[in-house]
Design an enzyme around this catalytic site. Structure first.
Site, PDB file in Angstrom:
ATOM      1  N   GLN A  95     -14.877 -40.048 -33.107  1.00 43.20           N
ATOM      2  CA  GLN A  95     -15.087 -40.554 -31.751  1.00 43.20           C
ATOM      3  C   GLN A  95     -13.829 -41.213 -31.230  1.00 43.20           C
ATOM      4  O   GLN A  95     -12.860 -41.449 -31.953  1.00 43.20           O
ATOM      5  CB  GLN A  95     -16.227 -41.585 -31.767  1.00 43.20           C
ATOM      6  CG  GLN A  95     -15.964 -42.770 -32.696  1.00 43.20           C
ATOM      7  CD  GLN A  95     -17.158 -43.709 -32.800  1.00 43.20           C
ATOM      8  OE1 GLN A  95     -17.105 -44.795 -32.234  1.00 43.20           O
ATOM      9  NE2 GLN A  95     -18.190 -43.295 -33.523  1.00 43.20           N
ATOM     10  N   ARG A 293     -17.983 -38.496 -28.501  1.00 41.76           N
ATOM     11  CA  ARG A 293     -18.076 -37.960 -29.862  1.00 41.76           C
ATOM     12  C   ARG A 293     -17.780 -36.461 -29.899  1.00 41.76           C
ATOM     13  O   ARG A 293     -18.000 -35.755 -28.922  1.00 41.76           O
ATOM     14  CB  ARG A 293     -19.483 -38.186 -30.432  1.00 41.76           C
ATOM     15  CG  ARG A 293     -19.933 -39.630 -30.474  1.00 41.76           C
ATOM     16  CD  ARG A 293     -21.371 -39.731 -30.995  1.00 41.76           C
ATOM     17  NE  ARG A 293     -21.827 -41.118 -31.069  1.00 41.76           N
ATOM     18  CZ  ARG A 293     -22.406 -41.770 -30.086  1.00 41.76           C
ATOM     19  NH1 ARG A 293     -22.607 -41.161 -28.923  1.00 41.76           N
ATOM     20  NH2 ARG A 293     -22.784 -43.020 -30.245  1.00 41.76           N
TER      21      ARG A 293
END
Length: 422
Positions: A95, A293
């Site tokens: 992420q 993400r």
């Protein structure tokens, strides 16, 4: 949370906290979060995060004699920071957190997914040995793995891989972006196939270590059992066991994979790719829950946004140990342009005490209320008894903290998160 006593001094009041039970968290018997909540006997629930602050997804409450108002109501404002404890049992997603401009844009375009319009720089301070992937490896290392891990090279594609290898000495950001994007957007079936081939090969072979002889020589010289770099042979198998066939397994060849000692820290600026892998840490950040993400997750993957937003600087991680501001206290500072948070950590061994004059120590005064978490031992803060798991709010007008350990055998450990006034 149970507290040692009812706090009567309004400048130092007790807080009741919110736990988050994410799938990657540790079961109660191994979780620092659970330990702080006196839930260590709960082996069936995963205790991932303990939140301290005013964020709407896990707001703290103030423990008063007759009521428990939300911290934001008690203060009449929101705190600019969010303070956490994390207990990581398996990898979090690959992420990054957007900068202010992108955060506003994503929130405006997709408020159901990106629910905060704020950026989320963050800093993690290890409480146990703590493993993470963070930032892009130096180009020479990525080039080395492209030449020594054929499955990785095939997922990248021969042309993009060779172009990167040919320019590895130049730290070419566009070519690094091309490599990362090629991996993260590769066909899922192809990724799964190459992972299978690689793991089968690793039954009888090993991934060579970058600069192996140099590292072994250095470790031998230091005579230190601590090893900074993670073993990629073990890591890729572990990541695949946690997220079978996931493209994030190949991130290990592009991101720095390392271990922090307790007390060491990393600062994660906006647009820096990362994934926490294992261990317990303190974490402080700007008050936001924005995450983009692209791997090692069952959650929404916003791969195109992540690949477009990242900082493609290739370098070793900047690991911090904090600066001494007292006999028992160290201070951790985030980036020079970060005004939302700072962290002080106090560890008092034996029956000793520390007095911190917050306005006299450079950068220690807070422009808002600060939050103090006792994460080990017992003692007192400004004369008020505290024990492991207690969390206190210190109003902005508190100018001095006297922290005392009242036990010989157990170290008193606490941390204070605040927004520095300078």
């Amino acid at each position: 949370l149970k507290f040692t006593q009812t706090m009567t001094d309004s400048s130092l009041v007790a807080l009741s906290l919110t736990a988050q039970h994410y799938a990657w968290g540790k079961p109660g018997n191994r979780s620092k979060v659970a330990q702080l909540l006196s839930k260590s006997g709960d082996t069936t629930t995963r205790y991932a995060e303990l939140w301290m602050g005013t964020h709407k997804n896990g707001p703290s409450k103030v423990v008063l004699a007759d009521k428990q108002p939300l911290l934001s109501e008690y203060l009449g404002t929101e705190l600019p920071y969010l303070f956490k404890v994390l207990s990581v049992d398996k990898s979090l997603s690959i992420q990054a957190h957007p900068n202010k401009q992108l955060a506003k844009q994503l929130h405006a375009e997709r408020p159901n997914i990106y629910k905060d319009a704020n950026h989320k720089p963050e800093m993690a301070v290890a409480l146990t040995p703590f493993e993470a992937m963070c930032g892009f490896r130096p180009s020479s290392q990525i080039s080395f793995f492209l030449q020594n891990v054929p499955e990785f090279k095939r997922v990248v594609g021969a042309d993009i891989a060779q172009s990167f290898i040919d320019s590895a000495d130049a730290n070419d950001a566009p070519k690094l972006k091309a490599v990362f994007t090629a991996v993260m957007t590769a066909d899922t079936a192809r990724v799964q196939k190459e992972i299978d081939v690689m793991l089968k090969r690793l039954d009888t072979e090993t991934i060579p270590a970058f600069n192996a002889s140099e590292k072994e020589e250095k470790e031998e010289k230091n005579n230190d059992s601590f090893v900074r770099d993670l073993d990629l042979n073990e890591l890729v198998k572990r990541l695949n066991a946690q997220y079978v066939g996931d493209v994030g397994v190949f991130a290990a060849f592009m991101l720095n994979c390392f271990r922090l000692k307790p007390g060491e820290a990393v600062f994660l600026a906006a647009n820096l790719p990362h994934a926490y892998l294992d261990g317990d840490c303190l974490e402080c950040m700007a008050c936001s829950d924005n995450v983009v993400r692209a791997g090692l997750t069952p959650k929404l993957r916003d791969t195109n946004v992540l690949c477009a937003m990242l900082n493609y600087t290739a370098s070793l991680p900047n690991i911090m140990s904090g600066a001494n501001i007292g006999s028992y206290t160290v201070q951790y500072r985030a980036g020079a342009d970060i005004s939302e948070f700072r962290l002080d950590r106090t560890m008092i061994v034996g029956k000793n005490k520390e007095t911190l004059n917050l306005h006299a120590i450079d950068g220690c005064a807070s422009k808002h209320a600060s939050i103090i978490l006792v994460y080990e031992g017992s003692g007192s803060v400004n004369g008020k008894p505290v024990k492991q798991g207690d969390c206190l709010l210190a109003t902005a007008d508190v100018e001095q903290l006297t922290i005392e350990n009242r036990q010989d055998e157990i170290t008193l450990k606490l941390a204070r998160c605040y927004a520095p006034s300078s």
